[in-house]
Design a protein around this motif. Structure first.
Motif, PDB file in Angstrom:
ATOM      1  N   LYS A  14      -8.205   5.160   1.340  1.00 50.57           N
ATOM      2  CA  LYS A  14      -9.313   4.186   1.390  1.00 50.57           C
ATOM      3  C   LYS A  14     -10.002   4.223   2.750  1.00 50.57           C
ATOM      4  CE  LYS A  14      -6.651   1.355  -1.744  1.00 50.57           C
ATOM      5  NZ  LYS A  14      -5.470   0.515  -1.770  1.00 50.57           N
TER       6      LYS A  14
ATOM      7  N   GLN B 201       0.846  -1.203   0.000  1.00 53.30           N
ATOM      8  CA  GLN B 201       0.000   0.000   0.000  1.00 53.30           C
ATOM      9  C   GLN B 201       0.883   1.256   0.000  1.00 53.30           C
ATOM     10  OE1 GLN B 201      -3.609  -0.163  -0.087  1.00 53.30           O
ATOM     11  NE2 GLN B 201      -2.896  -2.196  -0.707  1.00 53.30           N
TER      12      GLN B 201
ATOM     13  N   PRO C 152      -0.433  16.308  -2.659  1.00 50.84           N
ATOM     14  CA  PRO C 152      -1.476  16.247  -3.693  1.00 50.84           C
ATOM     15  C   PRO C 152      -2.904  16.411  -3.185  1.00 50.84           C
ATOM     16  CG  PRO C 152      -0.543  14.047  -3.279  1.00 50.84           C
ATOM     17  CD  PRO C 152       0.088  14.977  -2.301  1.00 50.84           C
TER      18      PRO C 152
HETATM   19  N1  COA Z   1      -3.825   5.583   0.466  1.00 52.05           N
HETATM   20  C1  COA Z   1      -4.269   4.317   0.275  1.00 52.05           C
HETATM   21  N2  COA Z   1      -3.715   3.474  -0.606  1.00 52.05           N
HETATM   22  C2  COA Z   1      -2.683   3.938  -1.330  1.00 52.05           C
HETATM   23  C3  COA Z   1      -2.186   5.237  -1.196  1.00 52.05           C
HETATM   24  C4  COA Z   1      -2.808   6.086  -0.248  1.00 52.05           C
HETATM   25  N3  COA Z   1      -2.386   7.324  -0.002  1.00 52.05           N
HETATM   26  N4  COA Z   1      -1.169   5.422  -2.079  1.00 52.05           N
HETATM   27  C5  COA Z   1      -1.022   4.251  -2.731  1.00 52.05           C
HETATM   28  N5  COA Z   1      -1.937   3.366  -2.293  1.00 52.05           N
HETATM   29  C6  COA Z   1      -2.136   1.972  -2.734  1.00 52.05           C
HETATM   30  C7  COA Z   1      -2.859   1.900  -4.069  1.00 52.05           C
HETATM   31  O1  COA Z   1      -4.251   2.037  -3.889  1.00 52.05           O
HETATM   32  C8  COA Z   1      -2.449   0.523  -4.531  1.00 52.05           C
HETATM   33  O2  COA Z   1      -3.179  -0.440  -3.789  1.00 52.05           O
HETATM   34  P1  COA Z   1      -4.006  -1.596  -4.541  1.00 52.05           P
HETATM   35  O3  COA Z   1      -2.970  -2.367  -5.282  1.00 52.05           O
HETATM   36  O4  COA Z   1      -4.630  -2.340  -3.413  1.00 52.05           O
HETATM   37  O5  COA Z   1      -4.959  -0.901  -5.450  1.00 52.05           O
HETATM   38  C9  COA Z   1      -1.000   0.420  -4.045  1.00 52.05           C
HETATM   39  O6  COA Z   1      -0.873   1.361  -2.982  1.00 52.05           O
HETATM   40  C10 COA Z   1       0.025   0.754  -5.126  1.00 52.05           C
HETATM   41  O7  COA Z   1      -0.255   2.044  -5.610  1.00 52.05           O
HETATM   42  P2  COA Z   1      -0.447   2.396  -7.172  1.00 52.05           P
HETATM   43  O8  COA Z   1      -1.286   3.626  -7.281  1.00 52.05           O
HETATM   44  O9  COA Z   1      -0.911   1.190  -7.908  1.00 52.05           O
HETATM   45  O10 COA Z   1       1.068   2.695  -7.574  1.00 52.05           O
HETATM   46  P3  COA Z   1       1.568   3.629  -8.772  1.00 52.05           P
HETATM   47  O11 COA Z   1       3.018   3.378  -8.891  1.00 52.05           O
HETATM   48  O12 COA Z   1       0.702   3.451  -9.979  1.00 52.05           O
HETATM   49  O13 COA Z   1       1.335   5.143  -8.260  1.00 52.05           O
HETATM   50  C11 COA Z   1       1.416   6.925  -6.631  1.00 52.05           C
HETATM   51  C12 COA Z   1       2.067   5.617  -7.156  1.00 52.05           C
HETATM   52  C13 COA Z   1       2.139   7.294  -5.332  1.00 52.05           C
HETATM   53  C14 COA Z   1       1.603   8.041  -7.656  1.00 52.05           C
HETATM   54  C15 COA Z   1      -0.090   6.679  -6.384  1.00 52.05           C
HETATM   55  O14 COA Z   1      -0.224   5.515  -5.575  1.00 52.05           O
HETATM   56  C16 COA Z   1      -0.794   7.802  -5.675  1.00 52.05           C
HETATM   57  O15 COA Z   1      -1.095   8.807  -6.293  1.00 52.05           O
HETATM   58  N6  COA Z   1      -1.094   7.661  -4.365  1.00 52.05           N
HETATM   59  C17 COA Z   1      -1.838   8.601  -3.607  1.00 52.05           C
HETATM   60  C18 COA Z   1      -0.997   9.792  -3.254  1.00 52.05           C
HETATM   61  C19 COA Z   1      -1.819  10.815  -2.487  1.00 52.05           C
HETATM   62  O16 COA Z   1      -2.745  11.412  -3.019  1.00 52.05           O
HETATM   63  N7  COA Z   1      -1.470  11.022  -1.221  1.00 52.05           N
HETATM   64  C20 COA Z   1      -2.112  11.954  -0.378  1.00 52.05           C
HETATM   65  C21 COA Z   1      -3.168  11.299   0.425  1.00 52.05           C
HETATM   66  S1  COA Z   1      -4.033  12.474   1.447  1.00 52.05           S
END
Ligand code: COA
Length: 262
Positions: free
Chosen positions: A69, A24, A134
């Motif tokens: 989530k 995650q 973000p």
């Molecule tokens: N909260 C919950 N789950 C998260 C998470 C977050 N902040 N960031 C990543 N994950 C999870 C994804 O949902 C995914 O889980 P899944 O396989 O069960 O669907 C796993 O981590 C891998 O992330 P993924 O998005 O597939 O990797 P990526 O390499 O395509 O993208 C990021 C990487 C960091 C760019 C992208 O995960 C992202 O934008 N994350 C959120 C960042 C964010 O907005 N943070 C602020 C939160 S307030």
């Protein structure tokens, strides 16, 4: 003590806390924040621990933010409580630790991840790290101190730009060092050894003086606190410590000081 979401490693007097939810991207859910709260308390009480390093598990992320989530269906009151609880248990807790805490930023440090790194006393990043806030793209704002600590570290204009751009404002480590957001950028494979080297040098100093220095520097950023007055008080208190007697005696006796933290 063992934790479901953390790995704890002690090397000499340096404790490394690794947030361990790599699938995650080490997102901070409430269970992880609760465990970090306990792990920080345990480290604070343990006299054998002199410096902490906080990092994330896996090659990709330090922490990719608060766990989206988990809070997606929260109400106004629940959102407010989430932020307040996180401040108390983790972000302010780290900032006010009486032992130095270094963030080893090993990849994405987004949202709560960057906020955690900013709560640490300073930051070292791997060359693949990406830092950003973000939240506005999700319809919220940074809620774990980001609006305050980013401006303190890099100035209001840069902080505004990063926060208002959301995910488009994410910056690579090489830019973060120019901003002063991280202190060092090193190849990923050298990140932990660099942090350990810095931590080892810090650990040779007086633990009581390290705690006093952290409190004095922090006072400059506490609303209503008089930083110079806090410095005067903390400076004075040092003269009552065994560490001060040891440090000054060792200097005059031309030997290495051996501090006890008393
Ligand atoms: N909260 C919950 N789950 C998260 C998470 C977050 N902040 N960031 C990543 N994950 C999870 C994804 O949902 C995914 O889980 P899944 O396989 O069960 O669907 C796993 O981590 C891998 O992330 P993924 O998005 O597939 O990797 P990526 O390499 O395509 O993208 C990021 C990487 C960091 C760019 C992208 O995960 C992202 O934008 N994350 C959120 C960042 C964010 O907005 N943070 C602020 C939160 S307030």
């Amino acid at each position: 003590m063992s934790y479901a979401n953390l790995l704890i490693t002690d090397t000499d007097s340096i404790r490394t806390i690794t947030i361990n939810r790599p699938d995650q991207l080490n997102a901070l859910n409430r269970a992880t924040i609760d465990e970090l709260d306990k792990a920080l308390d345990a480290a604070e009480k343990d006299k054998t621990v002199r410096v902490l390093v906080i990092t994330g598990s896996g090659p990709k992320a330090f922490v990719a933010g608060a766990d989206i989530k988990e809070f997606a269906d929260f109400s106004v009151e629940e959102g407010k409580a989430l932020s307040a609880d996180g401040h108390k248990k983790l972000f302010t807790h780290v900032e006010r630790m009486n032992k130095p805490v270094i963030a080893a930023v090993n990849g994405f440090a987004l949202g709560g991840g960057l906020e955690l790194a900013m709560s640490c006393h300073f930051r070292v990043a791997s060359d693949n790290a990406k830092l950003g806030l973000p939240e506005v793209g999700l319809g919220v704002i940074p809620g774990y101190g980001g609006t305050q600590r980013l401006a303190q570290l890099v100035g209001k204009g840069k902080a505004m730009e990063m926060i208002l751009l959301g995910s488009a404002g994410m910056i690579p480590a090489e830019e973060a060092i120019q901003w002063g957001l991280v202190n060092h950028v090193v190849p990923a494979e050298q990140l932990l050894s660099t942090c350990m080297e810095l931590a080892g040098k810090i650990a040779r100093n007086s633990p009581t003086a390290l705690g006093a220095a952290i409190r004095a520097v922090n006072a400059a950023y506490e609303p209503g606190a008089d930083g110079m007055q806090r410095e005067i008080e903390e400076f004075g208190k040092c003269f009552g410590t065994a560490d001060f007697k040891e440090g000054t005696s060792a200097f005059m006796e031309k030997r290495k000081a051996s501090f006890t933290g008393a």
